[in-house]
Motif scaffolding. Sequence first.
Motif, short mmCIF file in Angstrom:
data_model
loop_
_atom_site.label_atom_id
_atom_site.label_comp_id
_atom_site.label_asym_id
_atom_site.label_seq_id
_atom_site.Cartn_x
_atom_site.Cartn_y
_atom_site.Cartn_z
N PHE A 92 0.79 -1.16 -0.06
CA PHE A 92 -0.02 -0.04 -0.14
C PHE A 92 0.85 1.24 0.01
CE2 PHE A 92 -3.62 -3.06 1.52
CZ PHE A 92 -4.21 -2.59 0.63
N ALA A 93 1.91 1.23 0.75
CA ALA A 93 2.82 2.39 0.69
C ALA A 93 3.51 2.73 -0.69
CB ALA A 93 3.95 2.18 1.78
N SER A 94 3.46 1.84 -1.43
CA SER A 94 4.36 1.96 -2.55
C SER A 94 3.57 2.32 -4.19
CB SER A 94 5.17 0.54 -3.00
OG SER A 94 4.29 -0.48 -3.16
N GLN A 95 2.17 2.65 -3.74
CA GLN A 95 1.22 3.06 -4.88
C GLN A 95 0.25 4.08 -4.48
OE1 GLN A 95 -1.79 0.04 -5.36
NE2 GLN A 95 -1.24 -1.22 -3.58
N ASP A 96 -0.53 4.28 -5.29
CA ASP A 96 -1.94 5.21 -4.81
C ASP A 96 -3.10 4.11 -5.01
OD1 ASP A 96 -4.25 6.69 -5.06
OD2 ASP A 96 -3.54 7.85 -6.55
#
Length: 213
Positions: A111-115
């Motif tokens: 989740f932290a590496s995308q929108d």
Amino acid sequence: MKNVMVIAILLFFTSCEDTKSNKPVTIPVAAATQPVNEKVATFAEGCFWHSEIVFQSLVGVRDAVSGYAGGTVANPDYETVCSGSTGHAEAVQVHYDSTKISYETLVNAFFASQDPTQLNGQGNDIGTQYRSAAFYNNEKEKQVIEAAIKKLTDEKKYKDKIVTQVVPFTNFYPAEAYHQEYIANHPDNPYVAHVSIPDFERFRKEFKGNFKN
């Protein structure tokens, strides 16, 4: 100023799909003996080149393999997946040592590496093949993913609703050889240099994870 404008125009029209290569690459060989505690997790978050380096950067991850997941056609290739006709998403299978990194940490990195609020795309990569999806292998993994979504929603991390698909794992087909380790082998590619690497650097700076040196 002209150089800045040229770069901006290139980025506007550049996407993961636009950049193809038949250049032969050397794929790093995974450890011959898999760890006893090795497990596999499958995620889709846009271009799989980006996903590969995100997960490979974490301590406890042995390998992240680019491929196609969640579709209805057996043995798809890149061209047909890009057409959107197979139902697959560009994805990675993450091979990890569960004694060194938890599934929960992988989900948080996902989740932290995308929108996760962008429907069927990430940035300029538009289409169902670039959708956000977490593929669970069992009920426990499903609960971990749903808990992460609830936490981000309760924290009001995003203005818009998270649209990540939470779906059972059904299939995974490794992508063509030239897609594996693409960023490491093509660091000067415009998409890699101006999109993939800056995105990864932001992730590495913001994510509270245990990174490899």
